[in-house]
Design a protein around this motif. Structure first.
Motif, mmCIF file in Angstrom:
data_model
loop_
_atom_site.group_PDB
_atom_site.id
_atom_site.type_symbol
_atom_site.label_atom_id
_atom_site.label_comp_id
_atom_site.label_asym_id
_atom_site.label_seq_id
_atom_site.Cartn_x
_atom_site.Cartn_y
_atom_site.Cartn_z
ATOM 1 N N LEU A 29 4.211 -16.737 -69.677
ATOM 2 C CA LEU A 29 5.538 -16.099 -69.388
ATOM 3 C C LEU A 29 6.413 -16.451 -70.312
ATOM 4 O O LEU A 29 6.469 -17.869 -70.616
ATOM 5 C CB LEU A 29 6.211 -16.310 -67.930
ATOM 6 C CG LEU A 29 5.036 -15.551 -66.861
ATOM 7 C CD1 LEU A 29 5.462 -15.875 -65.491
ATOM 8 C CD2 LEU A 29 4.804 -14.253 -67.098
ATOM 9 N N ASN A 30 7.269 -15.842 -70.673
ATOM 10 C CA ASN A 30 8.351 -16.352 -71.794
ATOM 11 C C ASN A 30 9.771 -16.773 -71.034
ATOM 12 O O ASN A 30 10.595 -15.869 -71.127
ATOM 13 C CB ASN A 30 8.712 -15.136 -72.803
ATOM 14 C CG ASN A 30 9.362 -15.738 -73.997
ATOM 15 O OD1 ASN A 30 9.589 -16.820 -74.325
ATOM 16 N ND2 ASN A 30 10.063 -14.676 -74.829
ATOM 17 N N THR A 31 9.423 -17.663 -70.111
ATOM 18 C CA THR A 31 10.528 -17.903 -69.262
ATOM 19 C C THR A 31 10.603 -19.600 -69.277
ATOM 20 O O THR A 31 9.728 -20.047 -69.796
ATOM 21 C CB THR A 31 10.509 -17.556 -67.733
ATOM 22 O OG1 THR A 31 9.215 -18.065 -67.302
ATOM 23 C CG2 THR A 31 10.245 -15.981 -67.450
ATOM 24 N N GLU A 33 10.089 -21.441 -66.769
ATOM 25 C CA GLU A 33 9.300 -21.866 -65.678
ATOM 26 C C GLU A 33 7.926 -21.771 -66.532
ATOM 27 O O GLU A 33 6.966 -22.775 -66.288
ATOM 28 C CB GLU A 33 9.179 -20.761 -64.774
ATOM 29 C CG GLU A 33 8.421 -21.396 -63.426
ATOM 30 C CD GLU A 33 8.234 -20.401 -62.204
ATOM 31 O OE1 GLU A 33 7.682 -20.660 -61.144
ATOM 32 O OE2 GLU A 33 8.797 -19.519 -62.152
#
Length: 96
Positions: A29-31, A33
């Motif tokens: 995921l590109n976050t 987190e």
């Protein structure tokens, strides 16, 4: 002789490793987190390979799923396996 991990530190590392599968799912995921999860997964995989390239998959299965040596069909002896696993936890503790 190496110092044994203190109980609370051992438990912290143990539960950190139990999150391996969850972290593996979200690591792309590109976050923030996702980036943290990717770093954690890479830390665990790299450390396992440093301990033993041939047995890294067995060590990862054991620490991430809580599986005992008897349930892994591991191609090494019990004592050797648990020594590797202990070394894995110690190295993760140093690096985390």
């Amino acid at each position: 002789m190496k110092q044994q991990l203190e109980k609370n530190k051992y438990l912290e590392i143990k539960y950190f490793c139990r999150q391996y599968d969850t972290k593996k799912k979200i690591m792309n995921l590109n976050t923030a987190e996702g980036k943290k999860a990717k770093g954690d997964v890479e830390l665990m995989e790299t450390t396992a390979k440093e301990i033993s390239n041939e047995l890294s998959e067995y060590v990862l299965k054991s620490v991430s799923k809580g599986l005992a040596w008897e349930h892994l069909n591991c191609p090494c002896g019990r004592r050797q396996f648990y020594n590797l696993r202990r070394e894995f936890y110690e190295k993760i503790s140093e690096r985390k």
